[in-house]
Design a protein around this motif. Structure first.
Motif, PDB file in Angstrom:
ATOM      1  N   PRO A  40       0.806  -1.229   0.000  1.00  0.00           N
ATOM      2  CA  PRO A  40       0.000   0.000   0.000  1.00  0.00           C
ATOM      3  C   PRO A  40       0.840   1.281   0.000  1.00  0.00           C
ATOM      4  O   PRO A  40       0.364   2.327  -0.415  1.00  0.00           O
ATOM      5  N   THR A  41       2.081   1.201   0.501  1.00  0.00           N
ATOM      6  CA  THR A  41       2.932   2.395   0.570  1.00  0.00           C
ATOM      7  C   THR A  41       4.344   2.025   0.121  1.00  0.00           C
ATOM      8  O   THR A  41       4.680   0.854   0.013  1.00  0.00           O
ATOM      9  N   THR A  42       5.155   3.044  -0.097  1.00  0.00           N
ATOM     10  CA  THR A  42       6.578   2.804  -0.340  1.00  0.00           C
ATOM     11  C   THR A  42       7.259   2.547   1.018  1.00  0.00           C
ATOM     12  O   THR A  42       6.592   2.526   2.048  1.00  0.00           O
ATOM     13  N   ALA A  43       8.574   2.382   0.986  1.00  0.00           N
ATOM     14  CA  ALA A  43       9.319   2.097   2.221  1.00  0.00           C
ATOM     15  C   ALA A  43       9.091   3.195   3.253  1.00  0.00           C
ATOM     16  O   ALA A  43       9.253   4.373   2.950  1.00  0.00           O
ATOM     17  N   PHE A  44       8.713   2.784   4.460  1.00  0.00           N
ATOM     18  CA  PHE A  44       8.542   3.775   5.523  1.00  0.00           C
ATOM     19  C   PHE A  44       9.867   3.978   6.245  1.00  0.00           C
ATOM     20  O   PHE A  44      10.841   3.274   5.982  1.00  0.00           O
ATOM     21  N   ARG A  45       9.871   4.976   7.156  1.00  0.00           N
ATOM     22  CA  ARG A  45      11.124   5.306   7.834  1.00  0.00           C
ATOM     23  C   ARG A  45      11.406   4.316   8.964  1.00  0.00           C
ATOM     24  O   ARG A  45      10.481   3.820   9.609  1.00  0.00           O
ATOM     25  N   MET A  81       4.469 -12.670  -7.903  1.00  0.00           N
ATOM     26  CA  MET A  81       5.735 -11.965  -8.156  1.00  0.00           C
ATOM     27  C   MET A  81       5.565 -10.475  -7.865  1.00  0.00           C
ATOM     28  O   MET A  81       4.486  -9.926  -8.053  1.00  0.00           O
ATOM     29  N   SER A  82       6.656  -9.826  -7.439  1.00  0.00           N
ATOM     30  CA  SER A  82       6.677  -8.371  -7.446  1.00  0.00           C
ATOM     31  C   SER A  82       7.755  -7.914  -8.416  1.00  0.00           C
ATOM     32  O   SER A  82       8.890  -8.386  -8.360  1.00  0.00           O
ATOM     33  N   VAL A  83       7.377  -7.007  -9.327  1.00  0.00           N
ATOM     34  CA  VAL A  83       8.322  -6.464 -10.298  1.00  0.00           C
ATOM     35  C   VAL A  83       8.261  -4.940 -10.163  1.00  0.00           C
ATOM     36  O   VAL A  83       7.182  -4.384  -9.952  1.00  0.00           O
ATOM     37  N   PRO A  84       9.405  -4.254 -10.214  1.00  0.00           N
ATOM     38  CA  PRO A  84       9.390  -2.803  -9.978  1.00  0.00           C
ATOM     39  C   PRO A  84       8.559  -2.072 -11.046  1.00  0.00           C
ATOM     40  O   PRO A  84       8.647  -2.387 -12.225  1.00  0.00           O
ATOM     41  N   SER A  85       7.752  -1.098 -10.596  1.00  0.00           N
ATOM     42  CA  SER A  85       6.950  -0.325 -11.537  1.00  0.00           C
ATOM     43  C   SER A  85       7.333   1.145 -11.519  1.00  0.00           C
ATOM     44  O   SER A  85       6.524   2.017 -11.784  1.00  0.00           O
ATOM     45  N   GLY A  86       8.579   1.446 -11.152  1.00  0.00           N
ATOM     46  CA  GLY A  86       9.050   2.832 -11.155  1.00  0.00           C
ATOM     47  C   GLY A  86       9.102   3.417  -9.764  1.00  0.00           C
ATOM     48  O   GLY A  86       9.062   2.690  -8.774  1.00  0.00           O
ATOM     49  N   LEU A  87       9.208   4.754  -9.720  1.00  0.00           N
ATOM     50  CA  LEU A  87       9.357   5.442  -8.440  1.00  0.00           C
ATOM     51  C   LEU A  87       8.116   6.265  -8.142  1.00  0.00           C
ATOM     52  O   LEU A  87       7.489   6.813  -9.045  1.00  0.00           O
ATOM     53  N   SER A  88       7.788   6.345  -6.859  1.00  0.00           N
ATOM     54  CA  SER A  88       6.645   7.133  -6.429  1.00  0.00           C
ATOM     55  C   SER A  88       6.973   8.617  -6.558  1.00  0.00           C
ATOM     56  O   SER A  88       8.077   9.044  -6.237  1.00  0.00           O
ATOM     57  N   MET A 143      10.676   6.916  -3.964  1.00  0.00           N
ATOM     58  CA  MET A 143      10.993   5.541  -3.558  1.00  0.00           C
ATOM     59  C   MET A 143      10.313   4.546  -4.504  1.00  0.00           C
ATOM     60  O   MET A 143       9.264   4.837  -5.087  1.00  0.00           O
ATOM     61  N   PRO A 144      10.926   3.343  -4.635  1.00  0.00           N
ATOM     62  CA  PRO A 144      10.394   2.355  -5.577  1.00  0.00           C
ATOM     63  C   PRO A 144       8.995   1.847  -5.211  1.00  0.00           C
ATOM     64  O   PRO A 144       8.632   1.788  -4.037  1.00  0.00           O
ATOM     65  N   VAL A 145       8.267   1.460  -6.264  1.00  0.00           N
ATOM     66  CA  VAL A 145       6.927   0.884  -6.125  1.00  0.00           C
ATOM     67  C   VAL A 145       6.949  -0.465  -6.840  1.00  0.00           C
ATOM     68  O   VAL A 145       7.638  -0.631  -7.845  1.00  0.00           O
TER      69      VAL A 145
END
Lengths: 99, 515
Positions: B424-429, B458-465, B470-472
């Motif tokens: 649901p979110t990118t990497a949190f702190r 599978m998870s495949v990168p879909s770019g940056l938020s 940060m990656p999504v």
């Protein structure tokens, strides 16, 4: 109204062989309460006629012929033991007898 | 050796550590570079940047170089062990190895060297893959941030103030930091896919039973599954074929041929998805999802459409109950599995002073040996399984598991694969969610259904938020034993994503420098 009391958490810790501190009891009671409230939602949809699933793939017993195979040597089996004595695992006393 | 001002071969460079596993394998096979040179380059990079990342709990330089020498000898003799012979890899510290400690990120197993190799480790060795070391993880694979490791957190190479995902954050960070071109993870509720998503790498949870669990230290046996991680879909596919396949040592291992995932990845890279039906899971991606994640997902779906896929919306109405079912089933199985850590035969023992009973020593050991999250889950599982509560919690959760499997069955009657955001979110702190277990648990919202149903994902990168850079991750789900579909669709998407961007995604990882 909380789902789980501090006393119940203490009881659970005893069952699970965890010597938790008084401070931990307070923290865990609060956290387990929040988690249980949230996960209890599973009860909303799980009707009587739905069969339970314990495993994603059908699990059946798998047999092999009963043959002697090489296993761990005594030395390998004991290599990670916290304490050994006379080539055996040494354990604390297990009976409530006077020493 | 902890102070360098720049790294010799950072991301984006043409040096050996910048290459994909498939490229390294081709160069080694052609004799352009030796496995020893490749291994040394990665070991040097690890030495230079580990203080900033902490992806590894254990690195064995000599063992790695020995394995590389063997791979070089075999190639020289004309008998390379596999297509990945000589390529280095980072192994999650939950898989047993006879030549390195296996700690599961826990004080309970600190310094323990197992007496046998996991099947995954044995197959890697047989394939000539070079194991560099063991990667950091949430204790006993319980967590979504790697902050639950007893040996300190791993940092996300994209922003070292943020988490690299979990539980396999060490493996994902090692890939994103170019410390290793391949890694192994394990996925019980998302521990391969969520770290992959938040580090811009590829991670696959194979079909349950597709990869042997022998020597995988058990957390939740009906859900645990080891799988391949890499920086490209093709790399993950090649690794998948090395580790997958039936194993008599695991009674839940599937006795069926391994899906042809490498061929599927190569086919997919051609970029033609005509005739492929893709279902967008309606329940995932709306409210509660970060805007940048939603935007990235929408763009990814448009890309799949542009490749010829027929995209439709599919409803999986019971997926919203998956998180609750998971946090009853997994802790229940964990409370049973972790009972084996009893301070008697291996691992930590505390308080054995000659006066205390076995039971007292056990309780003291488990109190000191386990961290807070493991204790929480053991108690939660003990509660859910106790008489009087069993039907209301564990029993109901098992019924939800049936409903989720039925949702998947109905969906796969209409489409070939399902897609959703991975997280649901990118990497949190780091530190942000440590005191709020439910907030932490929600990181696995989208990944859990595939563990409960046992299908491939599978998870495949879909770019940056757009908000935080940060990656999504894009999650692709396929039916059980149709793992090849993940690779075909994933590779097609990956090729289109790279064609649309000026710079390859991972070339945008900041250069890590150690002060």
């Amino acid at each position: 109204m909380s789902t789980i009391s501090r006393d119940e958490v203490a009881h659970l810790a005893g069952l699970a062989r965890l010597a938790v501190s008084e401070e931990e009891l307070d923290t865990f009671a609060g956290q387990l309460d929040v988690i249980l409230d949230s996960v209890a939602r599973v009860g909303e949809v799980a009707a009587d006629e739905i069969p339970p699933t314990s495993h994603a793939v059908p699990v059946t017993n798998v047999f092999r012929t009963d043959e002697v195979r090489p296993g761990l040597s005594r030395r390998e089996a004991l290599a990670g033991a916290p304490a050994t004595e006379e080539n055996r695992f040494r354990v604390p006393r297990i009976l409530n007898e006077e020493a | 050796m902890s102070s360098t001002t720049s790294v010799p071969d950072g991301p984006g460079s043409t040096e050996l550590t910048g290459l994909a596993a498939s490229e390294l394998a081709a160069k080694i096979a052609a004799g352009e570079v030796s496995a020893v040179e490749v291994t040394r380059a990665h070991l040097d990079r690890i030495e230079a940047i580990e203080p900033a990342v902490h992806a590894f709990l254990h690195v064995d330089r000599e063992a790695a170089l020995d394995a590389a020498r063997r791979a070089d000898e075999q190639r020289a003799n004309g008998t390379p062990a596999s297509p990945l012979a000589g390529v280095p890899l980072a192994l999650k510290d939950v898989l047993t190895t006879t030549d390195m400690p296996t700690t599961c990120g826990s004080r309970m197993l600190e310094g323990w060297t197992p007496p046998y190799d996991s099947t995954v480790a044995a197959r890697l060795r047989d394939a000539g893959v070079v194991i560099l070391g063991k990667t950091n993880m949430d204790e006993f694979a319980m967590g979504s941030s790697t902050e639950n490791s007893a040996f300190g957190p791993t940092r996300n190479p994209w922003d070292t103030d943020r988490i690299p995902g979990g539980s396999g954050g060490g493996s994902s960070a090692a890939l994103a930091a170019f410390e290793a071109p391949l890694a192994i993870g394990t996925d019980t509720g998302g521990s391969i896919r969520q770290p992959a998503a938040v580090t811009g790498t590829v991670g696959v949870k194979p079909t349950y039973g597709g990869v042997s669990r022998y020597g995988l230290v058990a957390f939740s046996s009906s859900l645990d599954q080891a799988g391949p991680c890499g920086r490209t879909v093709l790399d993950a596919a090649m690794l998948h074929e090395v580790i997958a396949g039936h194993d008599v040592m695991d009674s839940t291992s599937v006795a069926a041929p391994v899906p042809k995932v490498t061929a599927a990845a190569r086919e997919g890279a051609g970029g033609d998805l005509r005739g492929v039906r893709v279902g967008v899971v309606r329940e995932f991606g709306g409210e509660g999802y970060q805007q940048g994640v939603r935007d990235s997902f929408r763009t990814a779906v448009d890309t799949l459409t542009s490749l010829g896929a027929e995209v439709v919306e599919v409803s999986c109405p019971h997926f919203e109950y998956a998180l609750g079912a998971y946090y009853l089933i997994a802790p229940s199985e964990c409370s049973s599995n972790l009972a084996r850590f009893d301070a008697m035969r291996y691992g930590l023992r505390v308080g054995d002073d000659g006066t205390r009973s076995t039971e007292e020593v056990m309780s003291l050991t488990r109190e000191q040996g386990f961290g807070p999250e493991v204790k929480r889950r053991i108690m939660l599982g003990t509660y859910a399984l106790s008489s009087g509560y069993y039907d209301a919690y564990y029993g109901q959760a098992q019924k939800v598991r049936t409903l989720i499997t039925r949702d998947f069955d109905a969906a796969f009657g209409q489409v070939d694969v399902l897609v959703s955001p991975t997280t649901p979110t990118t990497a949190f702190r780091i530190g942000e969610r440590v005191d709020d277990p439910m907030a932490m648990y929600r990181a696995d919202l989208c990944t859990i259904p595939s563990n409960l149903a046992g299908n491939a994902s599978m998870s495949v990168p879909s770019g940056l938020s757009t908000e935080d850079g940060m990656p999504v991750g894009l999650q692709i789900m396929a039916p059980a034993m149709a793992d090849d579909r993940l690779y075909r669709v994933g590779a097609a998407y990956e090729a289109a994503r790279d064609a649309a961007s000026e710079v390859p995604l991972l070339d945008r990882v900041p250069r890590l420098e150690v002060a």
